[in-house]
Design a protein around this motif. Structure first.
Motif, mmCIF file in Angstrom:
data_model
loop_
_atom_site.group_PDB
_atom_site.id
_atom_site.type_symbol
_atom_site.label_atom_id
_atom_site.label_comp_id
_atom_site.label_asym_id
_atom_site.label_seq_id
_atom_site.Cartn_x
_atom_site.Cartn_y
_atom_site.Cartn_z
ATOM 1 N N LEU A 138 0.826 -1.192 0.000
ATOM 2 C CA LEU A 138 0.000 0.000 0.000
ATOM 3 C C LEU A 138 0.869 1.254 0.000
ATOM 4 O O LEU A 138 1.914 1.284 0.645
ATOM 5 C CB LEU A 138 -0.896 0.028 1.244
ATOM 6 C CG LEU A 138 -1.765 -1.214 1.477
ATOM 7 C CD1 LEU A 138 -2.421 -1.135 2.853
ATOM 8 C CD2 LEU A 138 -2.822 -1.343 0.384
ATOM 9 N N ASP A 139 0.415 2.283 -0.706
ATOM 10 C CA ASP A 139 1.061 3.586 -0.597
ATOM 11 C C ASP A 139 0.082 4.565 0.050
ATOM 12 O O ASP A 139 -0.972 4.165 0.534
ATOM 13 C CB ASP A 139 1.545 4.078 -1.973
ATOM 14 C CG ASP A 139 0.399 4.223 -2.984
ATOM 15 O OD1 ASP A 139 -0.785 4.291 -2.560
ATOM 16 O OD2 ASP A 139 0.681 4.283 -4.192
ATOM 17 N N MET A 140 0.423 5.826 0.068
ATOM 18 C CA MET A 140 -0.408 6.818 0.745
ATOM 19 C C MET A 140 -1.335 7.561 -0.216
ATOM 20 O O MET A 140 -1.958 8.545 0.160
ATOM 21 C CB MET A 140 0.487 7.826 1.474
ATOM 22 C CG MET A 140 1.240 7.261 2.657
ATOM 23 S SD MET A 140 0.188 7.005 4.098
ATOM 24 C CE MET A 140 0.001 8.691 4.681
ATOM 25 N N SER A 141 -1.447 7.090 -1.436
ATOM 26 C CA SER A 141 -2.240 7.795 -2.432
ATOM 27 C C SER A 141 -3.728 7.470 -2.298
ATOM 28 O O SER A 141 -4.110 6.490 -1.648
ATOM 29 C CB SER A 141 -1.768 7.398 -3.836
ATOM 30 O OG SER A 141 -2.238 6.087 -4.152
ATOM 31 N N PRO A 142 -4.592 8.263 -2.933
ATOM 32 C CA PRO A 142 -6.025 7.946 -2.948
ATOM 33 C C PRO A 142 -6.329 6.612 -3.626
ATOM 34 O O PRO A 142 -7.416 6.060 -3.439
ATOM 35 C CB PRO A 142 -6.633 9.118 -3.729
ATOM 36 C CG PRO A 142 -5.650 10.237 -3.570
ATOM 37 C CD PRO A 142 -4.305 9.572 -3.547
ATOM 38 N N ARG A 143 -5.372 6.104 -4.411
ATOM 39 C CA ARG A 143 -5.579 4.804 -5.073
ATOM 40 C C ARG A 143 -5.461 3.631 -4.104
ATOM 41 O O ARG A 143 -5.827 2.506 -4.443
ATOM 42 C CB ARG A 143 -4.556 4.622 -6.199
ATOM 43 C CG ARG A 143 -4.643 5.651 -7.302
ATOM 44 C CD ARG A 143 -3.691 5.313 -8.438
ATOM 45 N NE ARG A 143 -2.313 5.199 -7.968
ATOM 46 C CZ ARG A 143 -1.486 6.234 -7.852
ATOM 47 N NH1 ARG A 143 -1.905 7.455 -8.117
ATOM 48 N NH2 ARG A 143 -0.241 6.052 -7.443
ATOM 49 N N ASN A 144 -4.922 3.884 -2.929
ATOM 50 C CA ASN A 144 -4.815 2.845 -1.913
ATOM 51 C C ASN A 144 -6.201 2.256 -1.663
ATOM 52 O O ASN A 144 -7.121 2.976 -1.266
ATOM 53 C CB ASN A 144 -4.249 3.476 -0.628
ATOM 54 C CG ASN A 144 -4.080 2.493 0.518
ATOM 55 O OD1 ASN A 144 -4.899 1.607 0.727
ATOM 56 N ND2 ASN A 144 -3.023 2.669 1.292
ATOM 57 N N MET A 177 10.664 -5.275 2.874
ATOM 58 C CA MET A 177 9.643 -4.257 2.729
ATOM 59 C C MET A 177 10.279 -2.899 2.474
ATOM 60 O O MET A 177 11.384 -2.624 2.960
ATOM 61 C CB MET A 177 8.810 -4.219 4.022
ATOM 62 C CG MET A 177 7.672 -3.234 4.031
ATOM 63 S SD MET A 177 6.426 -3.643 2.806
ATOM 64 C CE MET A 177 5.103 -2.536 3.325
ATOM 65 N N GLY A 178 9.592 -2.034 1.703
ATOM 66 C CA GLY A 178 10.104 -0.691 1.491
ATOM 67 C C GLY A 178 9.837 -0.174 0.095
ATOM 68 O O GLY A 178 9.136 -0.809 -0.707
ATOM 69 N N PRO A 179 10.393 0.993 -0.247
ATOM 70 C CA PRO A 179 10.129 1.624 -1.543
ATOM 71 C C PRO A 179 10.503 0.763 -2.741
ATOM 72 O O PRO A 179 9.810 0.785 -3.765
ATOM 73 C CB PRO A 179 10.979 2.893 -1.492
ATOM 74 C CG PRO A 179 11.150 3.175 -0.044
ATOM 75 C CD PRO A 179 11.217 1.841 0.627
ATOM 76 N N GLU A 180 11.597 0.012 -2.645
ATOM 77 C CA GLU A 180 11.995 -0.821 -3.779
ATOM 78 C C GLU A 180 10.966 -1.913 -4.033
ATOM 79 O O GLU A 180 10.648 -2.221 -5.198
ATOM 80 C CB GLU A 180 13.376 -1.427 -3.535
ATOM 81 C CG GLU A 180 14.502 -0.399 -3.539
ATOM 82 C CD GLU A 180 15.866 -1.046 -3.374
ATOM 83 O OE1 GLU A 180 15.944 -2.297 -3.358
ATOM 84 O OE2 GLU A 180 16.855 -0.303 -3.247
ATOM 85 N N ALA A 181 10.431 -2.504 -2.960
ATOM 86 C CA ALA A 181 9.401 -3.525 -3.124
ATOM 87 C C ALA A 181 8.135 -2.912 -3.727
ATOM 88 O O ALA A 181 7.465 -3.545 -4.573
ATOM 89 C CB ALA A 181 9.094 -4.170 -1.782
ATOM 90 N N LEU A 182 7.790 -1.695 -3.327
ATOM 91 C CA LEU A 182 6.612 -1.027 -3.905
ATOM 92 C C LEU A 182 6.821 -0.738 -5.383
ATOM 93 O O LEU A 182 5.910 -0.929 -6.195
ATOM 94 C CB LEU A 182 6.344 0.272 -3.132
ATOM 95 C CG LEU A 182 5.113 1.074 -3.576
ATOM 96 C CD1 LEU A 182 3.832 0.267 -3.372
ATOM 97 C CD2 LEU A 182 5.029 2.384 -2.793
#
Length: 322
Positions: A96-102, A312-317
């Motif tokens: 999950l990210d923090m965007s409205p698309r979450n 876990m982290g930005p690279e995985a996202l």
């Protein structure tokens, strides 16, 4: 950054959670506020109406749906039924990210004071006498386990009172824990308990003195919590108005208390983001829960859900987006 507000009941942690959320949102930051307290008051403190709050689907009553979203196509998780609150993400999981698309934000979120509010939900009639509140807070733990937050993004969680969060690995999910303490023996007692439990897990605990009236109160807190005392909120008509259900404009907050909020944000932004430790602790607490109760409850070897090559982290996202 992931931020917890903890403390004894009545310490003002919900009020300060809401105030910090409002402060961050007013500065233009992306903020998600999660009410994970058995007394669900964060929404009201953020100015949400009773009708609005009644329309939020509580995370704690939609666990199967949340599990289906988060497990994605992770081959190590056979079904939602095989997923427990500590099941860590791995390759194929829905991060999950923090965007409205979450999908959790869009499904379970409510706009409130410039932030996105989600709630774990209160006890229902069916829960009484047969369930503990940790089953509902588990939804917040799953959310945090799968959330990749970036610079200038904040997840603020109002925790249940006392040290109940230590019944799972939830207390390790945060970059910073603000423990709100009144200048009383009961207020500092919760800090001692929290610090003792968290000592071996690298948890950053910073005590925020609240309802401080004079220098003797500050000295009392210093005597009992030492260098953990980070900042204090003094007597505040603004906060008193919030506690009475009113919502004054943030511009009316007293100057000294504005400085405290600014210091708190700076403190959070300066905290070390350690995704490797976050991943390792997820695996450690999941293995512990699997051996203690979850394997027997599900009839499966849940330690096999741990993906040893996943971090876990930005690279995985980014890999997921690709």
């Amino acid at each position: 950054m992931k931020i917890a507000f903890a403390g004894k009941g009545g310490s003002g942690k919900t009020t300060l959670s809401a105030l910090f959320t409002r402060y961050l949102a007013a500065a233009g930051a992306a903020v998600v506020a999660v009410d994970a307290d058995i007394n669900q008051n964060l929404g009201a403190a953020l100015g949400a109406s009773p009708d609005d709050l009644a329309g939020i689907p509580p995370l704690g009553t939609h666990l199967d749906e949340i599990k289906e979203i988060l497990r994605g196509d992770n081959p190590r998780i056979a079904s939602a039924d095989a997923m427990v609150k500590t099941t860590p993400p791995g390759r194929g999981s829905r991060l999950l990210d923090m965007s409205p698309r979450n999908p959790l934000h869009s499904r379970f979120g409510l706009p409130a004071s410039g932030a996105t509010l989600m709630v774990t939900g209160p006890f229902s009639e069916d829960d009484l006498g047969v369930a503990c509140y940790h089953s509902k807070v588990g939804a917040a733990e799953m959310y945090l386990n799968h959330l990749v937050d970036g610079p200038g993004e904040y997840a603020v969680v109002d925790m249940t009172a006392g040290a109940d969060s230590f019944a799972s690995g939830l207390f390790t999910r945060f970059d910073v824990t603000f423990l709100v303490a009144e200048p009383t023996l009961r207020g500092v007692g919760v800090y001692r308990q929290y610090a003792e439990y968290a000592r071996d897990h690298g948890v950053e605990i910073r005590v925020i003195g609240n309802k401080v009236q004079d220098e003797s109160d500050v000295e009392f807190l210093r005597e009992h919590v030492g260098s953990a005392l980070a900042a204090c909120f003094g007597h505040s008509p603004f906060v008193r108005a919030m506690e009475k259900g009113r919502h004054p404009d943030l511009s009316e907050l007293e100057g000294e208390n504005v400085k405290t909020l600014a210091w708190m944000r700076d403190s959070v932004d300066a905290a070390t983001k350690d995704w490797a430790r976050f991943t390792r602790q997820s695996a450690e607490f999941h293995a512990r829960n699997a051996r203690r109760w979850a394997n027997a409850a599900t009839g499966a070897d849940l330690e096999s859900q741990i993906d040893p090559e996943f971090v876990m982290g930005p690279e995985a996202l980014e890999a997921q987006r690709a």
